[in-house]
Design a protein around this motif. Structure first.
Motif, PDB file in Angstrom:
ATOM      1  N   ILE A  26      -7.383 -80.150  96.391  1.00 23.00           N
ATOM      2  CA  ILE A  26      -7.325 -79.133  97.442  1.00 23.00           C
ATOM      3  C   ILE A  26      -7.143 -79.762  98.822  1.00 23.00           C
ATOM      4  O   ILE A  26      -7.351 -79.111  99.838  1.00 23.00           O
ATOM      5  CB  ILE A  26      -8.577 -78.236  97.442  1.00 23.00           C
ATOM      6  N   ASN A  27      -6.755 -81.053  98.851  1.00 21.82           N
ATOM      7  CA  ASN A  27      -6.567 -81.740 100.128  1.00 21.82           C
ATOM      8  C   ASN A  27      -7.886 -81.774 100.897  1.00 21.82           C
ATOM      9  O   ASN A  27      -7.946 -81.525 102.094  1.00 21.82           O
ATOM     10  CB  ASN A  27      -5.463 -81.062 100.946  1.00 21.82           C
ATOM     11  N   GLY A  28      -8.955 -82.089 100.182  1.00 26.21           N
ATOM     12  CA  GLY A  28     -10.286 -82.081 100.769  1.00 26.21           C
ATOM     13  C   GLY A  28     -10.515 -83.113 101.847  1.00 26.21           C
ATOM     14  O   GLY A  28     -11.409 -82.972 102.674  1.00 26.21           O
ATOM     15  N   PHE A  30      -8.144 -83.813 104.006  1.00 25.75           N
ATOM     16  CA  PHE A  30      -7.199 -83.371 105.041  1.00 25.75           C
ATOM     17  C   PHE A  30      -6.070 -84.367 105.299  1.00 25.75           C
ATOM     18  O   PHE A  30      -5.525 -84.430 106.394  1.00 25.75           O
ATOM     19  CB  PHE A  30      -7.936 -83.050 106.350  1.00 25.75           C
ATOM     20  N   GLY A  44      -2.923 -76.379 102.748  1.00 27.32           N
ATOM     21  CA  GLY A  44      -3.797 -75.697 101.807  1.00 27.32           C
ATOM     22  C   GLY A  44      -5.074 -75.146 102.416  1.00 27.32           C
ATOM     23  O   GLY A  44      -5.918 -74.628 101.705  1.00 27.32           O
ATOM     24  N   TRP A  45      -5.233 -75.252 103.717  1.00 29.19           N
ATOM     25  CA  TRP A  45      -6.433 -74.751 104.392  1.00 29.19           C
ATOM     26  C   TRP A  45      -6.023 -73.747 105.459  1.00 29.19           C
ATOM     27  O   TRP A  45      -4.941 -73.831 106.034  1.00 29.19           O
ATOM     28  CB  TRP A  45      -7.198 -75.896 105.043  1.00 29.19           C
ATOM     29  N   SER A  87     -10.335 -73.173 101.898  1.00 30.86           N
ATOM     30  CA  SER A  87      -9.377 -73.901 101.073  1.00 30.86           C
ATOM     31  C   SER A  87      -8.556 -72.906 100.269  1.00 30.86           C
ATOM     32  O   SER A  87      -8.863 -71.718 100.220  1.00 30.86           O
ATOM     33  CB  SER A  87     -10.110 -74.856 100.121  1.00 30.86           C
ATOM     34  N   THR A  88      -7.534 -73.404  99.617  1.00 32.15           N
ATOM     35  CA  THR A  88      -6.822 -72.564  98.665  1.00 32.15           C
ATOM     36  C   THR A  88      -7.807 -72.197  97.558  1.00 32.15           C
ATOM     37  O   THR A  88      -8.745 -72.951  97.285  1.00 32.15           O
ATOM     38  CB  THR A  88      -5.612 -73.303  98.069  1.00 32.15           C
TER      39      THR A  88
END
Length: 134
Positions: A26-28, A30, A44-45, A87-88
């Motif tokens: 989820i591209n946590g 960034f 995705g945010w 997030s998505t």
């Protein structure tokens, strides 16, 4: 006797539990950026400010933990909640255990602590529950 491969984890009290499936990226941290309205934002945010709070967010390249960027959140008017960084959606399986973690750095003049919510939505995307409640 037949046996099949069943992934599991042993809990601290010795109980065998099903292994938690890997969640999608989820591209946590960034690291991946996209452009929205001419601004670089984490892919995705999305940021949703509350109606009563005055807040903004931006990519911060000077502060980071494991990725190339972080997100800086500025709130200039207090509210019950000043905004949401979402997030998505992540599809979760029923009766499975998931672990959520976050790294938050707060400034010296922060008046409250951040909240991390898990928002459950129905098939149409309508919010039906927030965890924790309160």
């Amino acid at each position: 006797m037949w046996a099949r491969s069943v992934p599991f984890v042993a809990t601290a009290d010795g109980v065998l539990a099903p292994k938690v499936p890997a969640l999608p990226d989820i591209n946590g941290n960034f690291s991946k950026l996209s452009t929205t309205g001419g601004e670089a934002v984490p892919a995705g945010w999305q940021f949703l400010p509350s109606a009563s709070g005055e807040a903004s967010w931006a990519v911060d390249r000077s502060v980071k933990l494991s990725g190339a960027h972080s997100v800086r959140f500025n709130c200039t008017k207090a509210a019950k909640y000043s905004g949401r960084l979402l997030s998505t959606p992540i599809a979760a399986e029923p009766n499975r255990t998931y672990q959520l973690s976050a790294f938050v750095k707060m400034g010296p003049h922060s008046g409250d602590r951040p909240w991390i919510w898990v928002i459950q939505v129905d098939a149409d995307g309508k919010e039906i529950m927030h965890l924790p409640t309160g």
